[in-house]
Write a protein that holds these residues in place. Structure first.
Motif, PDB file in Angstrom:
ATOM      1  N   ASP A 102      73.808 -13.539  14.956  1.00  0.00           N
ATOM      2  CA  ASP A 102      74.435 -14.541  14.092  1.00  0.00           C
ATOM      3  C   ASP A 102      74.978 -13.909  12.814  1.00  0.00           C
ATOM      4  O   ASP A 102      76.060 -14.276  12.319  1.00  0.00           O
ATOM      5  N   LYS A 103      74.245 -12.953  12.280  1.00  0.00           N
ATOM      6  CA  LYS A 103      74.705 -12.270  11.077  1.00  0.00           C
ATOM      7  C   LYS A 103      75.955 -11.444  11.363  1.00  0.00           C
ATOM      8  O   LYS A 103      76.921 -11.445  10.577  1.00  0.00           O
ATOM      9  N   LEU A 104      75.966 -10.743  12.510  1.00  0.00           N
ATOM     10  CA  LEU A 104      77.145  -9.960  12.872  1.00  0.00           C
ATOM     11  C   LEU A 104      78.324 -10.871  13.187  1.00  0.00           C
ATOM     12  O   LEU A 104      79.465 -10.569  12.820  1.00  0.00           O
ATOM     13  N   LEU A 105      78.072 -11.989  13.853  1.00  0.00           N
ATOM     14  CA  LEU A 105      79.139 -12.954  14.137  1.00  0.00           C
ATOM     15  C   LEU A 105      79.801 -13.411  12.844  1.00  0.00           C
ATOM     16  O   LEU A 105      81.045 -13.476  12.750  1.00  0.00           O
ATOM     17  N   LEU A 106      78.995 -13.726  11.831  1.00  0.00           N
ATOM     18  CA  LEU A 106      79.530 -14.162  10.537  1.00  0.00           C
ATOM     19  C   LEU A 106      80.319 -13.039   9.879  1.00  0.00           C
ATOM     20  O   LEU A 106      81.414 -13.270   9.331  1.00  0.00           O
ATOM     21  N   HIS A 107      79.799 -11.822   9.938  1.00  0.00           N
ATOM     22  CA  HIS A 107      80.489 -10.667   9.367  1.00  0.00           C
ATOM     23  C   HIS A 107      81.862 -10.487  10.015  1.00  0.00           C
ATOM     24  O   HIS A 107      82.874 -10.301   9.317  1.00  0.00           O
ATOM     25  N   MET A 108      81.917 -10.548  11.348  1.00  0.00           N
ATOM     26  CA  MET A 108      83.186 -10.364  12.038  1.00  0.00           C
ATOM     27  C   MET A 108      84.136 -11.514  11.753  1.00  0.00           C
ATOM     28  O   MET A 108      85.356 -11.309  11.591  1.00  0.00           O
ATOM     29  N   ASP A 109      83.595 -12.719  11.677  1.00  0.00           N
ATOM     30  CA  ASP A 109      84.430 -13.884  11.372  1.00  0.00           C
ATOM     31  C   ASP A 109      85.060 -13.755   9.989  1.00  0.00           C
ATOM     32  O   ASP A 109      86.236 -14.107   9.785  1.00  0.00           O
ATOM     33  N   GLN A 110      84.303 -13.248   9.044  1.00  0.00           N
ATOM     34  CA  GLN A 110      84.837 -13.059   7.691  1.00  0.00           C
ATOM     35  C   GLN A 110      85.961 -12.031   7.654  1.00  0.00           C
ATOM     36  O   GLN A 110      86.775 -12.028   6.722  1.00  0.00           O
ATOM     37  N   LEU A 133      82.740  -3.068  13.129  1.00  0.00           N
ATOM     38  CA  LEU A 133      81.396  -2.962  13.696  1.00  0.00           C
ATOM     39  C   LEU A 133      80.663  -1.748  13.119  1.00  0.00           C
ATOM     40  O   LEU A 133      79.474  -1.829  12.772  1.00  0.00           O
ATOM     41  N   ALA A 134      81.368  -0.642  13.014  1.00  0.00           N
ATOM     42  CA  ALA A 134      80.760   0.573  12.462  1.00  0.00           C
ATOM     43  C   ALA A 134      80.383   0.377  11.007  1.00  0.00           C
ATOM     44  O   ALA A 134      79.299   0.798  10.564  1.00  0.00           O
ATOM     45  N   ALA A 135      81.265  -0.267  10.245  1.00  0.00           N
ATOM     46  CA  ALA A 135      80.981  -0.512   8.826  1.00  0.00           C
ATOM     47  C   ALA A 135      79.755  -1.407   8.674  1.00  0.00           C
ATOM     48  O   ALA A 135      78.902  -1.173   7.799  1.00  0.00           O
ATOM     49  N   TYR A 136      79.645  -2.419   9.525  1.00  0.00           N
ATOM     50  CA  TYR A 136      78.483  -3.303   9.489  1.00  0.00           C
ATOM     51  C   TYR A 136      77.209  -2.527   9.805  1.00  0.00           C
ATOM     52  O   TYR A 136      76.190  -2.652   9.125  1.00  0.00           O
ATOM     53  N   SER A 137      77.263  -1.702  10.835  1.00  0.00           N
ATOM     54  CA  SER A 137      76.090  -0.939  11.255  1.00  0.00           C
ATOM     55  C   SER A 137      75.639   0.036  10.173  1.00  0.00           C
ATOM     56  O   SER A 137      74.443   0.173   9.901  1.00  0.00           O
ATOM     57  N   HIS A 138      76.595   0.689   9.529  1.00  0.00           N
ATOM     58  CA  HIS A 138      76.256   1.696   8.520  1.00  0.00           C
ATOM     59  C   HIS A 138      75.812   1.079   7.205  1.00  0.00           C
ATOM     60  O   HIS A 138      75.180   1.757   6.383  1.00  0.00           O
ATOM     61  N   SER A 139      76.127  -0.204   6.994  1.00  0.00           N
ATOM     62  CA  SER A 139      75.797  -0.847   5.721  1.00  0.00           C
ATOM     63  C   SER A 139      74.353  -1.307   5.650  1.00  0.00           C
ATOM     64  O   SER A 139      73.872  -1.682   4.585  1.00  0.00           O
ATOM     65  N   LYS A 140      73.663  -1.280   6.768  1.00  0.00           N
ATOM     66  CA  LYS A 140      72.292  -1.818   6.785  1.00  0.00           C
ATOM     67  C   LYS A 140      71.268  -0.757   6.386  1.00  0.00           C
ATOM     68  O   LYS A 140      71.493   0.435   6.541  1.00  0.00           O
TER      69      LYS A 140
END
Length: 372
Positions: free
Chosen positions: A297-305, A365-372
């Motif tokens: 759900d968090k990734l879905l929101l990130h991609m939607d943004q 997706l990579a940016a999201y993964s690396h930001s955690k």
């Protein structure tokens, strides 16, 4: 970057518009035959060839295809049908609609398809059929299900609604069981401009029964009915559209496979993602490219943004659906299914996705993964 949809029927139409589909549609309208006409007959013949099945019977939708196949095999009250709890609702809904009882078995943790071993453990004296679902575009382990069918005298009905064109050990899905059910919902790999379905089979008697049941149970004599059936027919316009699209299916499938391969190659280093597994015995057609992530759900929101549409498939397994509460299942009954359902997320993989759009998705997706 413009918004990137999970499916893109508008781009598909723009491509098809150049195939003179409006002229072809005018020809159908001019003939004035809208149901059970020549386009439907041609489409059925072409689908039989595509699936390597001897017979193909068109229906109104994939759900009706399942219901009609169960009815044609005499499955009803008192009978059990084993299927997957990780699939679209219609698979089990069809079983209930004919009065039988759906029995769920857990899935394989890599392919997400129904596990033959778990299925065998659920077979009882009341079991009459198994419905393996070729989920997301990859065939189930059909040799193992054929073995179960032989040893326990069961009917195997392929739910191939998401897997047209997929192969298992060089054979097309749609010809691997006693019958197979297909859907032409607009977002499917071969989708109409509305609903539609098909049943394929190598059993001529079964195909004849399905054809009769799909037309109110009426046999060869008009207004003389052999059984109580359904009104489940494909219309001429949908058959025409699907015949035109069939000419593109191979190229569209190849594009889906190219996109899937690129996702897999470029996302493999992201340790928090579990990527789709393709069995070496199968040719996967990627109706959906489904990953697993810790917090979908968090990734879905990130991609939607960032303008990318993703979706949860399927967040609530069938055994935990309110509609099936009377079956008595509870959380924890199918741990693999529940784990996958909790973490699964589908990425765009439609054939009109451009290389630039896909690279944008990969980068986000990579940016999201690396930001955690």
């Amino acid at each position: 970057m413009k918004p990137i949809p999970l499916f893109d029927p508008q781009s598909e139409y723009r491509v098809l518009r150049n195939e003179h589909i409006l002229d072809a549609l005018s020809e159908v309208l001019d003939k004035g035959i809208f149901v059970a006409g020549p386009e439907v007959k041609r489409f059925e013949a072409e689908m039989a060839l595509l699936t390597q099945a001897k017979h193909a019977v068109s229906t109104a939708n994939g759900t009706d295809s399942l219901i009609l196949t169960l009815l044609a095999n005499g499955i009803g009250p008192g009978d059990e049908v084993i299927t997957s709890p990780f699939t679209f609702f219609a698979t089990a809904e069809a079983i209930v609609r004919v009065g039988a009882t759906p029995v769920f078995a857990d899935i394989d943790e890599r392919t997400y398809n129904l596990s033959p071993a778990h299925t065998e453990a659920k077979i009882t004296a009341r079991t009459k059929a198994i419905i393996p679902v070729h989920l997301f575009g990859q065939s189930a382990d059909m040799d193992a299900f054929a073995d179960l069918a032989h040893r326990y005298s069961l009917i195997i009905i392929e739910d191939a609604c998401q897997a047209i064109g997929a192969e298992y050990k060089g054979k097309q899905v749609g010809s691997l069981g006693h019958a197979a059910c297909l859907s032409f919902y607009p977002t499917k790999n071969l989708g109409g401009f509305g609903d539609g379905g098909m049943v394929t089979s190598n059993d001529g008697e079964m195909a004849d029964r399905i054809r009769v049941l799909a037309f109110h149970g009426m046999g060869k004599l008009k207004y003389f009915h052999e059984a109580v059936g359904l009104n489940s027919r494909l219309d001429e316009i949908q058959a025409l559209m699907l015949r035109i699209k069939m000419q593109k299916l191979s190229a569209w499938t190849k594009r889906r496979q190219e996109l899937a391969e690129r996702y897999t190659n470029q996302l493999a280093h992201l340790n928090d993602l579990i990527l789709p597994y393709c069995d070496s015995a199968c040719s996967h057609v990627y109706h959906l490219y489904v990953i697993q992530v810790p917090d979908p759900d968090k990734l879905l929101l990130h991609m939607d943004q960032h303008g990318v549409t993703t979706a949860r498939y399927y967040p609530c397994p069938l055994h935990l659906q309110q509609a099936f509460s009377s079956l008595g299942y509870k959380a924890g009954d199918f741990p693999v299914t529940e784990k996958v359902a909790e973490h699964a997320l589908a990425l765009p993989v439609h054939p009109f996705l451009t290389d630039d759009q896909q690279q944008y998705i990969i980068n986000k997706l990579a940016a999201y993964s690396h930001s955690k």
